[in-house]
Design a protein around this motif. Structure first.
Motif, mmCIF file in Angstrom:
data_model
loop_
_atom_site.group_PDB
_atom_site.id
_atom_site.type_symbol
_atom_site.label_atom_id
_atom_site.label_comp_id
_atom_site.label_asym_id
_atom_site.label_seq_id
_atom_site.Cartn_x
_atom_site.Cartn_y
_atom_site.Cartn_z
ATOM 1 N N ASP A 48 0.825 -1.049 0.087
ATOM 2 C CA ASP A 48 0.021 0.128 0.050
ATOM 3 C C ASP A 48 0.903 1.293 -0.078
ATOM 4 N N GLY A 49 1.680 1.277 -0.665
ATOM 5 C CA GLY A 49 2.931 2.503 -0.790
ATOM 6 C C GLY A 49 3.786 2.546 0.502
ATOM 7 N N ILE A 50 3.663 1.572 1.304
ATOM 8 C CA ILE A 50 4.356 1.626 2.753
ATOM 9 C C ILE A 50 5.827 0.931 2.534
ATOM 10 N N ASP A 51 6.919 1.545 2.628
ATOM 11 C CA ASP A 51 8.262 0.902 2.353
ATOM 12 C C ASP A 51 8.391 0.119 3.579
ATOM 13 N N LEU A 52 8.617 -1.287 3.423
ATOM 14 C CA LEU A 52 9.022 -2.281 4.364
ATOM 15 C C LEU A 52 10.288 -2.830 4.498
ATOM 16 N N SER A 53 11.351 -2.053 3.551
ATOM 17 C CA SER A 53 12.676 -2.644 3.375
ATOM 18 C C SER A 53 13.397 -2.404 4.880
ATOM 19 N N GLY A 54 14.152 -3.229 5.130
ATOM 20 C CA GLY A 54 14.838 -3.348 6.237
ATOM 21 C C GLY A 54 14.587 -3.940 7.363
ATOM 22 N N LEU A 55 13.399 -4.458 7.415
ATOM 23 C CA LEU A 55 12.888 -4.812 8.562
ATOM 24 C C LEU A 55 12.819 -6.369 8.756
ATOM 25 N N THR A 56 12.652 -7.055 9.927
ATOM 26 C CA THR A 56 12.794 -8.389 9.974
ATOM 27 C C THR A 56 11.437 -9.061 10.807
ATOM 28 N N VAL A 57 11.134 -10.126 10.220
ATOM 29 C CA VAL A 57 9.866 -10.861 10.777
ATOM 30 C C VAL A 57 10.294 -12.399 11.305
ATOM 31 N N ALA A 58 9.910 -12.767 12.038
ATOM 32 C CA ALA A 58 10.336 -13.959 12.804
ATOM 33 C C ALA A 58 9.005 -14.851 13.062
ATOM 34 N N ARG A 59 9.070 -16.339 13.193
ATOM 35 C CA ARG A 59 7.902 -17.089 13.717
ATOM 36 C C ARG A 59 8.433 -18.341 14.422
ATOM 37 N N ALA A 60 7.848 -18.580 15.732
ATOM 38 C CA ALA A 60 8.222 -19.937 16.179
ATOM 39 C C ALA A 60 6.978 -21.035 16.198
ATOM 40 N N ILE A 61 7.397 -22.088 15.638
ATOM 41 C CA ILE A 61 6.237 -23.075 15.494
ATOM 42 C C ILE A 61 6.474 -24.224 16.026
ATOM 43 N N HIS A 62 5.224 -24.897 16.626
ATOM 44 C CA HIS A 62 5.294 -26.223 17.136
ATOM 45 C C HIS A 62 4.268 -26.996 16.736
ATOM 46 N N THR A 63 4.757 -28.205 16.263
ATOM 47 C CA THR A 63 3.684 -29.320 15.693
ATOM 48 C C THR A 63 3.997 -30.727 16.562
ATOM 49 N N PRO A 64 2.937 -31.258 16.998
ATOM 50 C CA PRO A 64 2.915 -32.319 17.607
ATOM 51 C C PRO A 64 3.045 -33.574 16.753
ATOM 52 N N GLY A 65 3.420 -33.344 15.635
ATOM 53 C CA GLY A 65 3.320 -34.719 14.704
ATOM 54 C C GLY A 65 3.831 -34.137 13.219
ATOM 55 N N PRO A 66 3.541 -34.992 12.087
ATOM 56 C CA PRO A 66 3.810 -34.631 10.978
ATOM 57 C C PRO A 66 3.014 -33.268 10.430
ATOM 58 N N MET A 67 3.861 -32.446 10.001
ATOM 59 C CA MET A 67 3.396 -31.012 9.603
ATOM 60 C C MET A 67 2.043 -30.785 8.768
ATOM 61 N N LEU A 68 1.798 -31.651 7.883
ATOM 62 C CA LEU A 68 0.486 -31.557 7.147
ATOM 63 C C LEU A 68 -0.526 -32.290 7.658
ATOM 64 N N GLU A 69 -0.322 -32.798 8.870
ATOM 65 C CA GLU A 69 -1.491 -33.618 9.281
ATOM 66 C C GLU A 69 -1.940 -33.337 10.957
ATOM 67 N N VAL A 70 -1.275 -32.145 11.471
ATOM 68 C CA VAL A 70 -1.551 -31.900 12.921
ATOM 69 C C VAL A 70 -1.573 -30.289 12.868
ATOM 70 N N PRO A 71 -2.578 -29.831 13.710
ATOM 71 C CA PRO A 71 -2.564 -28.322 13.837
ATOM 72 C C PRO A 71 -1.285 -27.773 14.495
ATOM 73 N N TRP A 72 -0.934 -26.451 14.058
ATOM 74 C CA TRP A 72 0.299 -25.532 14.481
ATOM 75 C C TRP A 72 -0.097 -24.808 15.482
ATOM 76 N N THR A 73 0.976 -24.821 16.435
ATOM 77 C CA THR A 73 1.111 -23.631 17.318
ATOM 78 C C THR A 73 2.024 -22.615 17.143
ATOM 79 N N ALA A 74 1.678 -21.366 17.103
ATOM 80 C CA ALA A 74 2.874 -20.677 16.324
ATOM 81 C C ALA A 74 2.720 -19.021 17.096
ATOM 82 N N ALA A 75 3.814 -18.523 17.119
ATOM 83 C CA ALA A 75 4.170 -16.937 17.467
ATOM 84 C C ALA A 75 4.414 -16.250 16.727
#
Length: 201
Positions: A48-75
């Motif tokens: 939307d015309g907002i410059d996002l250059s130079g910024l960093t994003v991160a995620r922590a993810i936990h899954t209790p089994g195969p990733m495509l078969e179980v729900p994820w917990t994430a921050a």
């Protein structure tokens, strides 16, 4: 929420699986569960015309089994150098509201631990990638040395975080994470890094 946006930069991840991570080939995690920390450093980007250059994003993810078969917990973690408008745009993108590759990742998240605005330090130094968030995470990975001293790469795998780019297979020197009641302390396990190119809608 369908406004045009683009992000280009460097991504990496580190997880608890033995190298190379079986999850990217849709096999069970090495220990039966997956704990993974992902970082994206945006070199060039806008929404939307907002410059996002130079910024960093991160995620922590936990899954209790195969990733495509179980729900994820994430921050989700957003660079605290972002303005209110920048942070809103990045939150919308990385929670999947703007479509594109981040939406595919976010579609697996059932237990959303929310968004934190934190100081994130991203480092890319030769064959090493690292992210630091005070009192949350310290993680560093180094590319494996392949034939002829070259990189070992994987491309086209079904769990690719950065489609269109070959991932450099790496190993973590350390991954220490503690937040939202989750605590991980891992070393000598799988990592990947590559450029990333995302766009929406």
């Amino acid at each position: 929420m369908a406004a045009d946006w683009t992000l280009d930069g460097q991504y990496f991840e580190a997880c608890n699986c033995d190298a190379a991570c079986p999850c990217v080939f849709l096999s069970d995690p090495t220990t039966g569960e997956c704990t993974v920390f992902i970082g994206w450093h945006i070199e060039q980007g806008h929404a939307d015309g907002i410059d996002l250059s130079g910024l960093t994003v991160a995620r922590a993810i936990h899954t209790p089994g195969p990733m495509l078969e179980v729900p994820w917990t994430a921050a989700l973690y957003i660079d605290d150098r972002a303005s209110k408008a920048q942070a809103q745009a990045l939150t919308e993108i990385f929670t999947g509201q703007r479509g594109g590759s981040p939406a595919k990742l976010a579609s697996h998240i059932v237990n959303d631990l929310g968004v934190s605005h934190v100081a994130i330090t991203f480092t890319a130094n030769g064959k090493k990638r690292a992210v630091s968030i005070p009192n949350v995470v310290e993680v560093e990975i180094t590319a494996l040395v392949g034939q002829g001293e070259g990189d070992v790469t994987v491309s086209g795998h079904p769990m690719c975080v950065a489609p269109g780019h070959a991932a450099v297979v790496s190993r973590s020197s350390h991954l220490k994470y503690s937040d939202h009641g989750l605590t991980w302390e891992i070393s000598e396990k799988t990592g990947f890094f590559s450029p990333f190119t995302y766009a929406g809608p």
